[in-house]
Design a protein around this motif. Structure first.
Motif, PDB file in Angstrom:
ATOM      1  N   HIS A  50      -6.164   3.896  -0.511  1.00  0.00           N
ATOM      2  CA  HIS A  50      -6.167   3.508   0.995  1.00  0.00           C
ATOM      3  C   HIS A  50      -6.263   4.759   1.985  1.00  0.00           C
ATOM      4  O   HIS A  50      -6.534   4.672   3.075  1.00  0.00           O
ATOM      5  N   HIS A  90       0.754  -1.328  -0.004  1.00  0.00           N
ATOM      6  CA  HIS A  90      -0.048  -0.035   0.068  1.00  0.00           C
ATOM      7  C   HIS A  90       0.932   1.206  -0.113  1.00  0.00           C
ATOM      8  O   HIS A  90       0.406   2.098  -0.793  1.00  0.00           O
ATOM      9  N   ASP A 124      -4.979   0.321   8.399  1.00  0.00           N
ATOM     10  CA  ASP A 124      -3.641   0.991   8.547  1.00  0.00           C
ATOM     11  C   ASP A 124      -3.763   2.400   9.637  1.00  0.00           C
ATOM     12  O   ASP A 124      -2.622   2.267  10.207  1.00  0.00           O
TER      13      ASP A 124
HETATM   14 FE   LIG Z   1      -0.180   5.264   2.830  1.00  0.00          FE
END
Ligand SMILES: [Fe+2]
Length: 329
Positions: free
Chosen positions: A246, A193, A275
């Motif tokens: 993301h 990511h 995340d």
């Molecule tokens: Fe990032």
């Protein structure tokens, strides 16, 4: 570079069949074509042989003792380490039902008994070509994962972030009932990511304090840089939306595009949630790690404010509750 390219690798073919006659005949034909041949006499032995010898092409008899060819095929196609290996199911001439089951099990090709030698050789040759192409892609992908881990290593405080993220994203995806393709993309996405951070200078990435608006603008470019890096790789097409999106949030407050609601793909939403949680519970150059309950409160507040989907955050917190005891052991 001339002369430095590796010699073409021989194709390794696994022949799994309980009939001595078929094994001998197929072996002879394929050895004559310059392939390397390994044999297995039943389904279980075939699975063991795949794990040990990593064949490039697999020929499976449908009816074998132990595990049937269909069962072996299904298992290999469900395993991320073997799902790209081409499988030929060898079936009876008229057995349409076997063919349909074979398609469902993920078989790439079929051969009907009695097998014509020329057809066998042509099938194996063309599948071997496909496999060698896949291997090249795979090594490019492996290089990407290495790059992602190198970026992570630049910042000692984020060590282990990629791997934790990959696992947590897969856990949440599974809790939401996603299929294998999506789970596979989430696993890759966990590692890749932030691959675009390769384009963000150390002075910003490792700054021991909050970023200035100008620095933050530079940091915000990492999803698009990452997406551009992944673009040439066909095998990463399902991972790209995760890399690019993301940091999008459902209320339109995210970046790079300020997408809203359903415009943010589900896989990107999932990686977004895990995340944020991982970033909060591990330290940053400018602040220490938050305890899990504070990070949980933060996620709940973000969902209440419309930035994450409430039901996804709840599902994620449930996965933490399930995962937590495992950490204690
Ligand atoms: Fe990032």
């Amino acid at each position: 570079m001339h002369g430095l390219q590796p010699a073409a690798r021989r194709t390794r073919v696994l022949i799994a069949d309980d009939s001595d006659g078929i094994r001998t005949l197929f072996s002879k034909l394929l050895l004559a074509d310059g392939h390397e041949v390994i044999v297995a006499t039943d389904g279980i032995a075939a699975l063991e042989s795949v794990a040990r010898h990593h064949p490039d092409v697999i020929l499976l008899d449908v009816t074998m003792p132990g595990a049937s060819g269909l069962e072996v095929c299904r298992r290999l196609k469900q395993d991320p380490t073997t799902h790209l290996v081409p499988i030929v199911l060898v079936t009876g001439q008229t057995d349409i039902a076997d063919r349909i089951k074979g398609l469902e099990a993920g078989a790439d090709e079929f051969l009907s008994k009695p097998v014509h030698p020329l057809e066998l050789r042509a099938r194996v040759r063309s599948l071997a070509r496909v496999k060698h192409l896949i291997d090249e892609l795979d090594s490019a992908e492996a290089a990407f994962v290495t790059l992602a881990l190198t970026i992570e290593a630049r910042d000692p405080l984020t060590r282990g972030h990629c791997e934790r993220l990959a696992r947590a994203a897969v856990r949440l995806g599974r809790a939401l009932g996603l299929g294998d393709d999506d789970l596979f993309a989430l696993h890759r996405g966990g590692y890749l990511h932030d691959v675009g951070k390769v384009g963000v200078p150390d002075a910003i990435l490792l700054k021991p304090g909050p970023l200035t608006p100008k620095e933050f603008e530079q940091m915000k470019q990492h999803p698009e840089i990452g997406d551009a890096l992944c673009a040439p790789l066909q095998s990463l097409r399902r991972v790209r939306p995760i890399v690019l999106l993301h940091h999008e949030r459902l209320d339109g407050s995210g970046y790079p595009f300020g997408l809203r609601g359903d415009e943010v793909p589900l896989l990107a939403q999932i990686v977004g949630i895990v995340d944020v949680y991982d970033a909060l519970t591990s330290g940053r150059p400018y602040r220490g790690a938050l305890p899990p309950d504070r990070a949980t409160q933060y996620l709940v507040a973000e969902a209440a404010a419309g930035r994450f989907a409430q039901q996804h955050v709840e599902a994620f917190l449930d996965t933490l509750a399930v995962a937590a005891p495992a950490l204690v052991h």
